[in-house]
Design a protein around this motif. Sequence first.
Motif, PDB file in Angstrom:
ATOM      1  N   THR A 135      -9.451  63.519  30.811  1.00 49.85           N
ATOM      2  CA  THR A 135      -7.991  63.437  30.861  1.00 49.85           C
ATOM      3  C   THR A 135      -7.505  62.041  31.247  1.00 49.85           C
ATOM      4  O   THR A 135      -6.501  61.561  30.718  1.00 49.85           O
ATOM      5  CB  THR A 135      -7.441  64.458  31.877  1.00 49.85           C
ATOM      6  N   GLY A 259      -7.053  62.501  22.823  1.00 50.44           N
ATOM      7  CA  GLY A 259      -6.739  63.066  24.133  1.00 50.44           C
ATOM      8  C   GLY A 259      -5.517  63.947  24.142  1.00 50.44           C
ATOM      9  O   GLY A 259      -5.352  64.792  25.009  1.00 50.44           O
ATOM     10  N   ARG A 260      -4.644  63.754  23.165  1.00 56.42           N
ATOM     11  CA  ARG A 260      -3.416  64.551  23.082  1.00 56.42           C
ATOM     12  C   ARG A 260      -3.142  64.897  21.639  1.00 56.42           C
ATOM     13  O   ARG A 260      -3.736  64.350  20.728  1.00 56.42           O
ATOM     14  CB  ARG A 260      -2.218  63.782  23.661  1.00 56.42           C
ATOM     15  N   LEU A 270      -4.140  66.602  28.874  1.00 58.50           N
ATOM     16  CA  LEU A 270      -5.216  66.712  27.904  1.00 58.50           C
ATOM     17  C   LEU A 270      -4.788  67.785  26.930  1.00 58.50           C
ATOM     18  O   LEU A 270      -4.564  68.924  27.311  1.00 58.50           O
ATOM     19  CB  LEU A 270      -6.540  67.087  28.572  1.00 58.50           C
ATOM     20  N   ARG A 289      -8.790  58.807  24.199  1.00 57.74           N
ATOM     21  CA  ARG A 289      -7.365  58.747  24.527  1.00 57.74           C
ATOM     22  C   ARG A 289      -6.752  57.463  23.992  1.00 57.74           C
ATOM     23  O   ARG A 289      -7.327  56.375  24.128  1.00 57.74           O
ATOM     24  CB  ARG A 289      -7.149  58.801  26.043  1.00 57.74           C
ATOM     25  N   ASP A 292      -1.405  54.784  26.791  1.00 56.81           N
ATOM     26  CA  ASP A 292      -0.094  55.403  27.060  1.00 56.81           C
ATOM     27  C   ASP A 292       1.041  54.461  26.716  1.00 56.81           C
ATOM     28  O   ASP A 292       0.880  53.249  26.774  1.00 56.81           O
ATOM     29  CB  ASP A 292       0.002  55.789  28.539  1.00 56.81           C
TER      30      ASP A 292
END
Length: 292
Positions: A135, A259-260, A270, A289, A292
């Motif tokens: 995560t 990751g998403r 997650l 991931r 962000d």
Amino acid sequence: MNSANDAAVVVGVDGSEPALRAVRLAATEAARRHRPLRVVHGFIWPLLRVPIDPVAGNPPGGGLRQQAKNLVEAAVAEARAVSPGIRVTGEILDGEASAVLLGESPTAAVIVLGDRGLGGFTALVVGSVAIQIATHADCPVLVARGQEHAGGPVVVGVDGAASLDAVEYAAAQASARGARLRAVHAYTHPASARPGDIQPLVHDEARLRDEEADVLAESLVGLAERHPDVPVDAEPVRARPVAALTEASRRAQLVVVGGRGHGELTGLLLGSVSHGVLHHSACPVAVVRSPD
């Protein structure tokens, strides 16, 4: 993700059998990618103020610190036996396992973990540490599950722009393994052009498949130029994503997920697809991931 040539493959160990499987996978990964391997054990006992040195009068070589040293040395020896040519180091770091490994992630090429650990986590299909690292890590996370199916493809779950980093990682893995890349885009309803779109109650099946095939194709734009040695099979599938990727894992060397996900999944740290694949895959799973 860290692409520095000297970035190590990092594997977390705790003395469990799943961790030993992770060491074997990590050693193979380090050899395949021509990177050093770093074996790390999070030593939590000093934080709990538990005595860690041998007790007076007991046989020499006892104590929790020595036990930790023994398990790290055993993991290093196992890694060298699996991949004799790689550079392997081992280290005991004071701290809880998740915190220690997350501290490693900014400079790691990939973190490798077993799917379960010791203690209360053994009853879980995927351990708490593996979920936390997948995560929050700043690098890809590779979880040792099932078995690599020799000769099988590298499978990547594709859901549009959110999966571009996962696609790139999967293509690089396929190239390193001399494997095909199977890009799976699973869908159960028409794609949304933007948040808040209202889906029609009735839709044309052929048109729907064409639209979903376009989503898949957009995620693979430029891949052939960047990885000309990797044959790609693009597959839109009318199915739930976890079910489609779990089925694909039965013949795969590796499954790669982002990751998403899109839509309702983006609110999760997650994504539920990544979480589901981690729990059900029949082969190792890499979680990649996007920044962000």
